[in-house]
Design an enzyme around this catalytic site. Sequence first.
Site, PDB file in Angstrom:
ATOM      1  N   GLU A   1       0.901  -1.446   0.171  1.00  0.00           N
ATOM      2  CA  GLU A   1      -0.077   0.109   0.073  1.00  0.00           C
ATOM      3  C   GLU A   1       0.721   1.332  -0.083  1.00  0.00           C
ATOM      4  O   GLU A   1       0.479   2.159  -0.650  1.00  0.00           O
ATOM      5  CB  GLU A   1      -1.009  -0.023   1.259  1.00  0.00           C
ATOM      6  CG  GLU A   1      -1.857   1.170   1.182  1.00  0.00           C
ATOM      7  CD  GLU A   1      -2.730   1.199   2.521  1.00  0.00           C
ATOM      8  OE1 GLU A   1      -2.438   1.096   3.720  1.00  0.00           O
ATOM      9  OE2 GLU A   1      -3.949   1.869   2.300  1.00  0.00           O
TER      10      GLU A   1
ATOM     11  N   HIS B   1       0.502  13.471  -8.195  1.00  0.00           N
ATOM     12  CA  HIS B   1      -0.076  14.464  -7.800  1.00  0.00           C
ATOM     13  C   HIS B   1       0.555  15.727  -7.262  1.00  0.00           C
ATOM     14  O   HIS B   1       0.267  16.940  -7.362  1.00  0.00           O
ATOM     15  CB  HIS B   1      -1.139  14.065  -6.471  1.00  0.00           C
ATOM     16  CG  HIS B   1      -2.267  12.954  -6.936  1.00  0.00           C
ATOM     17  ND1 HIS B   1      -3.526  13.124  -6.642  1.00  0.00           N
ATOM     18  CD2 HIS B   1      -2.066  11.982  -7.644  1.00  0.00           C
ATOM     19  CE1 HIS B   1      -4.110  12.389  -7.168  1.00  0.00           C
ATOM     20  NE2 HIS B   1      -3.414  11.525  -7.853  1.00  0.00           N
TER      21      HIS B   1
ATOM     22  N   ASP C   1       7.710  19.955  -7.114  1.00  0.00           N
ATOM     23  CA  ASP C   1       8.212  20.803  -6.338  1.00  0.00           C
ATOM     24  C   ASP C   1       8.162  20.675  -4.571  1.00  0.00           C
ATOM     25  O   ASP C   1       8.546  21.369  -3.851  1.00  0.00           O
ATOM     26  CB  ASP C   1       7.846  22.267  -6.440  1.00  0.00           C
ATOM     27  CG  ASP C   1       6.294  22.484  -6.314  1.00  0.00           C
ATOM     28  OD1 ASP C   1       5.791  21.576  -6.150  1.00  0.00           O
ATOM     29  OD2 ASP C   1       5.891  23.610  -6.490  1.00  0.00           O
TER      30      ASP C   1
HETATM   31  C1  HEM Z   1      -5.024  10.225 -15.926  1.00  0.00           C
HETATM   32  C2  HEM Z   1      -5.662  10.153 -14.930  1.00  0.00           C
HETATM   33  C3  HEM Z   1      -5.673   9.454 -13.624  1.00  0.00           C
HETATM   34  C4  HEM Z   1      -6.668   9.576 -13.217  1.00  0.00           C
HETATM   35  C5  HEM Z   1      -8.361  10.033 -13.162  1.00  0.00           C
HETATM   36  C6  HEM Z   1      -6.321   8.685 -11.950  1.00  0.00           C
HETATM   37  C7  HEM Z   1      -7.303   8.417 -10.924  1.00  0.00           C
HETATM   38  C8  HEM Z   1      -7.127   7.553  -9.761  1.00  0.00           C
HETATM   39  C9  HEM Z   1      -7.923   7.223  -8.707  1.00  0.00           C
HETATM   40  C10 HEM Z   1      -9.513   7.663  -8.651  1.00  0.00           C
HETATM   41  C11 HEM Z   1      -7.206   6.447  -7.772  1.00  0.00           C
HETATM   42  C12 HEM Z   1      -7.720   5.824  -6.435  1.00  0.00           C
HETATM   43  C13 HEM Z   1      -7.473   6.726  -5.178  1.00  0.00           C
HETATM   44  C14 HEM Z   1      -8.231   6.174  -3.975  1.00  0.00           C
HETATM   45  O1  HEM Z   1      -9.452   6.172  -4.130  1.00  0.00           O
HETATM   46  O2  HEM Z   1      -7.459   5.990  -3.125  1.00  0.00           O
HETATM   47  C15 HEM Z   1      -6.077   6.173  -8.193  1.00  0.00           C
HETATM   48  C16 HEM Z   1      -5.139   5.442  -7.755  1.00  0.00           C
HETATM   49  C17 HEM Z   1      -3.736   5.227  -7.976  1.00  0.00           C
HETATM   50  N1  HEM Z   1      -3.177   6.142  -9.044  1.00  0.00           N
HETATM   51 FE1  HEM Z   1      -4.174   7.288 -10.405  1.00  0.00          FE
HETATM   52  N2  HEM Z   1      -5.043   8.334 -11.729  1.00  0.00           N
HETATM   53  C18 HEM Z   1      -4.556   9.019 -12.976  1.00  0.00           C
HETATM   54  C19 HEM Z   1      -3.160   8.866 -13.339  1.00  0.00           C
HETATM   55  C20 HEM Z   1      -2.155   8.369 -12.642  1.00  0.00           C
HETATM   56  C21 HEM Z   1      -0.783   8.685 -12.764  1.00  0.00           C
HETATM   57  C22 HEM Z   1      -0.073   9.396 -13.925  1.00  0.00           C
HETATM   58  C23 HEM Z   1      -0.121   7.973 -11.745  1.00  0.00           C
HETATM   59  C24 HEM Z   1       1.419   7.623 -11.512  1.00  0.00           C
HETATM   60  C25 HEM Z   1       2.208   7.937 -12.494  1.00  0.00           C
HETATM   61  C26 HEM Z   1      -1.217   7.354 -10.957  1.00  0.00           C
HETATM   62  C27 HEM Z   1      -0.810   6.383  -9.952  1.00  0.00           C
HETATM   63  C28 HEM Z   1      -1.917   5.926  -9.200  1.00  0.00           C
HETATM   64  C29 HEM Z   1      -1.588   4.850  -8.130  1.00  0.00           C
HETATM   65  C30 HEM Z   1      -0.063   4.224  -7.928  1.00  0.00           C
HETATM   66  C31 HEM Z   1      -2.509   4.604  -7.539  1.00  0.00           C
HETATM   67  C32 HEM Z   1      -2.877   3.393  -6.293  1.00  0.00           C
HETATM   68  C33 HEM Z   1      -2.865   4.288  -4.790  1.00  0.00           C
HETATM   69  C34 HEM Z   1      -3.166   3.157  -3.863  1.00  0.00           C
HETATM   70  O3  HEM Z   1      -3.285   2.035  -4.077  1.00  0.00           O
HETATM   71  O4  HEM Z   1      -3.094   3.371  -2.755  1.00  0.00           O
HETATM   72  N3  HEM Z   1      -2.379   7.599 -11.466  1.00  0.00           N
HETATM   73  N4  HEM Z   1      -5.822   7.044  -9.492  1.00  0.00           N
END
Ligand code: HEM
Length: 363
Positions: free
Chosen positions: A61, A72, A93
């Site tokens: 996690e 972010h 940053d």
């Molecule tokens: C293009 C648009 C993107 C959207 C709309 C998006 C949206 C999301 C959402 C809604 C979650 C779930 C968060 C939660 O409920 O805890 C998530 C998780 C995650 N996102 Fe994205 N994401 C995007 C791009 C990215 C990018 C560019 C990265 C990294 C380079 C990334 C890495 C992650 C990771 C690693 C998780 C898992 C976090 C966890 O397991 O605690 N995402 N994302």
Amino acid sequence: MAFKSIFAIVALAAVAFAAPGHNGRVSCGHGRKASNAVCCKWFDVLDDIQTNLFDGGECGEEVHESLRLTFHDAIGFSLSAQRQGKFGGGGADGSIMAFSEIETNFHANGGIDEIVEAQRPFALKHQVSFGDFIQFAGAVGVSNCAGGPRLQFLAGRSNFSLPAPDLTVPEPSDPTDKIFARMGDAGFSPNEVVDLLISHSVAAQDHVDPTIPGTPFDSTPGSFDAQFFVETLLKGTLFPGNGSNVGEVQSPLQGEFRLQSDFEIARDPRSACEWQSFITNHSLMVAKFEAVMAKLAVLGQNPRALVDCSEVIPAPSTSKAQVAKLPAGKTLKDIEHSCRATPFPVISADPGPATTVAPVPSS
Ligand code: HEM
Ligand SMILES: *[C@@H]1O[C@H](CO)[C@@H](O)[C@H](O)[C@H]1NC(C)=O
Ligand SMILES: *[C@@H]1O[C@H](CO)[C@@H](O)[C@H](O)[C@H]1NC(C)=O
Ligand SMILES: *[C@@H]1O[C@H](CO)[C@@H](O)[C@H](O)[C@H]1NC(C)=O
């Protein structure tokens, strides 16, 4: 002025102390070497976070959250604002940590406060900038995932930042046009958005459906593999939790979560072929992620002013075979083939009863 020059002399002395040997490398102690003395302290940070943040080198996690945090922080950046002479965020940053009381309250940053607060003491203890620390932790973390990338790490970001404005981070309920426009404004093409979404191969949700925290986006959230790219193309059949939520669409497997944005980007003609391309080529997937993350990590920075400390990032294990499969119980007929130019590759299904996916344990 006087203080500044004393500081400069002390800094010079420190560099001289760890002067490069005949091979142009400095010894950092414990048999570790670096090409530049400023990289040495990152070995100490590495040891500390592997033991005390990542549970001894897991891909769990905290790793997933740390990888999400790299994005972010960095995506608070806008080329159009810059052209208009306005401040659209300073990129990678550390502002999300320095101004956490502002940025973690943005809707798209839901849940990110946990990892910001978990990381902060490490950055303070080792006296490194928040911007450097966030990118370092993401790179170290994802190297723990089987088949993972070895990301570039450049050190030296200023610790000074200003809060990023709201609405720079895409939402899973945003239409593809809006996501591509926002990402384009930070310098990423639709194919590069797909490359960034390779991160969702090691990912789970906690907040889109808060009744089922830890629900992963693919069946192998501890492996940096292409299962995410196969499984997002399967026909959706169920909601894993409490019905439909904003930003959620039906997933194909019990215990698996599907974001609306992943569903749509997988099927959009501008991105579907890049999406499909990773299914049969793991080394391509790794190479594309390394390239796009190198770009993300220096948004708003001058990379020539940073020092390459990539040697501190561990080489991930590549022992596991990284061959994408259909989950048990699915056939190629369940695939919603979306790349016009290339047929869907022939991949085999796992044998046995229908695959169900277990949550990522929280620690
Ligand atoms: C293009 C648009 C993107 C959207 C709309 C998006 C949206 C999301 C959402 C809604 C979650 C779930 C968060 C939660 O409920 O805890 C998530 C998780 C995650 N996102 Fe994205 N994401 C995007 C791009 C990215 C990018 C560019 C990265 C990294 C380079 C990334 C890495 C992650 C990771 C690693 C998780 C898992 C976090 C966890 O397991 O605690 N995402 N994302
Ligand atoms: C970075 O800035 C924060 C305040 O935002 C401060 O608490 C921290 O000590 C600074 N770190 C370094 C290395 O200067
Ligand atoms: C599940 O959703 C229903 C409405 O669809 C709501 O009334 C209920 O409170 C939700 N349950 C939980 C545990 O959030
Ligand atoms: C896989 O991608 C690599 C680039 O990383 C390329 O050199 C290679 O030809 C590709 N392999 C196949 C079978 O397409």
